[in-house]
Design a protein around this motif. Structure first.
Motif, PDB file in Angstrom:
ATOM      1  N   THR A  66       0.079  10.827   6.435  1.00  0.00           N
ATOM      2  CA  THR A  66       0.458   9.740   5.528  1.00  0.00           C
ATOM      3  C   THR A  66       1.332   8.710   6.239  1.00  0.00           C
ATOM      4  N   ILE A  67       2.275   9.167   7.048  1.00  0.00           N
ATOM      5  CA  ILE A  67       3.158   8.250   7.787  1.00  0.00           C
ATOM      6  C   ILE A  67       2.352   7.401   8.774  1.00  0.00           C
ATOM      7  N   VAL A  68       1.410   8.042   9.489  1.00  0.00           N
ATOM      8  CA  VAL A  68       0.567   7.296  10.427  1.00  0.00           C
ATOM      9  C   VAL A  68      -0.236   6.242   9.689  1.00  0.00           C
ATOM     10  N   ALA A  69      -0.792   6.599   8.534  1.00  0.00           N
ATOM     11  CA  ALA A  69      -1.561   5.637   7.736  1.00  0.00           C
ATOM     12  C   ALA A  69      -0.684   4.476   7.274  1.00  0.00           C
ATOM     13  N   MET A  70       0.549   4.776   6.891  1.00  0.00           N
ATOM     14  CA  MET A  70       1.467   3.717   6.451  1.00  0.00           C
ATOM     15  C   MET A  70       1.836   2.792   7.597  1.00  0.00           C
ATOM     16  N   ASN A  83       0.814  -1.223   0.000  1.00  0.00           N
ATOM     17  CA  ASN A  83       0.000   0.000   0.000  1.00  0.00           C
ATOM     18  C   ASN A  83       0.845   1.270   0.000  1.00  0.00           C
ATOM     19  N   ASN A  84       2.097   1.163   0.431  1.00  0.00           N
ATOM     20  CA  ASN A  84       2.908   2.356   0.684  1.00  0.00           C
ATOM     21  C   ASN A  84       3.077   3.284  -0.513  1.00  0.00           C
ATOM     22  N   PRO A 124      -2.182   0.491   8.425  1.00  0.00           N
ATOM     23  CA  PRO A 124      -3.170   0.594   7.343  1.00  0.00           C
ATOM     24  C   PRO A 124      -4.307  -0.424   7.461  1.00  0.00           C
ATOM     25  N   PHE A 125      -5.040  -0.384   8.576  1.00  0.00           N
ATOM     26  CA  PHE A 125      -6.057  -1.403   8.822  1.00  0.00           C
ATOM     27  C   PHE A 125      -7.431  -0.751   8.766  1.00  0.00           C
ATOM     28  N   PHE A 126      -8.135  -1.016   7.699  1.00  0.00           N
ATOM     29  CA  PHE A 126      -9.360  -0.305   7.328  1.00  0.00           C
ATOM     30  C   PHE A 126     -10.426  -0.344   8.425  1.00  0.00           C
TER      31      PHE A 126
END
Length: 465
Positions: A380-384, A151-152, A387-389
């Motif tokens: 963006t860094i936190v999401a990376m 995903n990154n 990344p658990f929907f």
């Protein structure tokens, strides 16, 4: 321009241009806001809860929301709901009725949730972009092919796009965003529901249960309990529009009174929302049973027609590119307003710089450039990192549900109507608030546990789907 407030037909009682919205337009705004990517997680939530609890919880959340949003509508004006002074934001209303401390707490919750939503949108967009690539891969290589991708790169690309969009002046005023969001959000909701319905009509649906996923070798009773808590958070997030409720009310004309029109819009919007939620959740669960994916379009319950699965995910991406800014811009503005107040003489904060590129003229503000860029990078860094929907959506729902949809509306109503402490109505309102607090806490703990388990299971920044 000189005018006498209340007598010039071009202006409202607050001196602003005459508002022309009505209950129908407000209903449209409500539906546009609540029909988001979280709708695609409702089938998973239904699978955790089962038919009885799943339907009951969705209906219960709808009833609670309708009641408390009606309380919010009555607090649009202060102190009288018909003739009082307008509150243009949720925070302003809380401050007017409950004082400065609650005003600050409301702001922290409200803008904290908006910041969290941008992380959730980054996760959702990357998941959908990967799903498009996987749909093509499965179509050409077969359903058993090893079609896993990181995903990154997609998160970083989305972050770069949002950095540029964040720097566009008055981006939040581009009205076509809401129109595109409405069209695309209904598009992917109906694609997901339609594909689920096709599976059910073909007789290929999986067995379902009144009580949800069965406890067995792969699922302990404790794990099921935590999943139920997380499912509650998913449903709570899907039914929330508190962040924009006063923005919607501020579009309504003054006659009949705004609170009356908004109550009609709440009834129409929340009823429509609940029907759509039950359709999406119920059809998805009927199609996949215990194997219902976290997102019915990205979890690959559907493989064919691959182009329709890909199109649904394209709709999600288009929707979220604009929705990210609609959520982020209020946060950007409040931070920049605060900085201007605190450092009113700083050129870095206040001064705009202009430059020309050929025949085009551009201007930028140094603080805005630095602050907004840093914010998007951090989100963006936190999401990376996680990344658990489903778990992240559940956490956002848990954070916002009790304070924004239950606690503040009830406390404002008590203050507005001067309801006596320890009276029967006061007690019943506080009991409702307590029950919803416990639900929010359970959902928050369940989602945090799910995120922690996933982080331990996967190497950080190396997640593939």
């Amino acid at each position: 321009m000189d005018f006498e407030v209340g007598k010039d037909s071009r202006f409202d009682d607050d001196g602003k241009t005459k508002r022309t919205g009505n209950a129908l337009t407000a209903t449209t705004h409500i539906i546009t806001v609540v029909v988001g990517a979280g709708v695609l997680a409702l089938a998973w939530a239904m699978a955790q809860l089962g038919w009885v609890a799943g339907i009951s919880v969705m209906v219960a959340f709808a009833c609670i929301s309708m009641y408390t949003y009606n309380l919010i509508a009555d607090c649009y004006r202060y102190p009288d709901p018909v003739t009082g002074t307008r509150n243009y934001t949720y925070m302003q209303a809380v401050g007017a009725y409950l004082g400065k401390t609650m005003h600050l707490i409301c702001g922290l919750v409200l803008y904290g949730k908006l910041a969290g939503v941008t992380v959730g949108y980054t996760i959702t967009t990357s998941t959908s972009l990967v799903a498009i690539k996987k749909a093509i891969c499965f179509h050409y290589k077969g359903h058993e092919a090893d079609c896993k991708f990181s995903n990154n790169p997609y998160m970083m690309a989305f972050g770069v796009v949002q950095v540029f969009l964040s720097l566009i002046p008055n981006f939040h005023k581009l009205t076509w965003l809401s129109t595109i969001a409405a069209i695309t959000s209904f598009g992917y909701a109906f694609i997901g529901s339609g594909l689920s319905l096709a599976i059910v009509l073909q007789g290929k649906g999986e067995p379902t249960s009144f009580t949800g996923i069965k406890i067995g070798p792969g699922l302990s009773s404790t794990d099921k309990m935590w999943k139920i808590f997380s499912a509650l958070g998913n449903i709570a997030l899907a039914s929330s529009f508190a962040t924009v409720v006063y923005d919607i009310m501020d579009t309504l004309k003054s006659c009949p009174p705004e609170n009356q029109q908004m109550k009609k819009a709440n009834a129409l919007g929340i009823t429509t929302m609940t029907i759509l939620f039950l359709l999406c959740g119920g059809l998805g669960y009927a199609a996949f049973g215990d194997d219902t994916p976290g997102n019915i379009l990205t979890g690959f319950g559907f493989y064919e027609p691959f182009w329709l699965v890909a199109l649904g995910n394209v709709f999600i991406v288009i929707h979220i590119v604009g929705a990210y800014q609609l959520m982020a811009q209020p946060l950007f503005r409040v931070v920049e307003m605060g900085a201007n107040v605190m450092w009113s003489h700083s050129d870095f904060i206040k001064k705009d710089h202009s430059f020309k590129l050929g025949s085009l003229k551009f201007s930028f503000n140094s603080f805005r450039l630095v602050w907004r860029t840093i914010f998007v990078i951090v989100a963006t860094i936190v999401a990376m990192a996680m990344p658990f929907f489903n778990e992240f959506l559940a956490l956002l729902g848990a954070i916002g549900f009790w304070p924004l949809i239950v606690f503040f509306p009830i406390q404002m109503h008590i203050a507005q109507k001067s309801i006596k402490r320890i009276s029967l109505k006061w007690f019943m309102l506080q009991l409702l608030s307590l029950i919803c607090l416990l639900v929010s806490l359970a959902a928050a703990v369940g989602s945090i546990r799910g995120i922690a388990q996933n982080i331990n299971k996967y190497k950080i920044f190396q997640y593939k789907q």
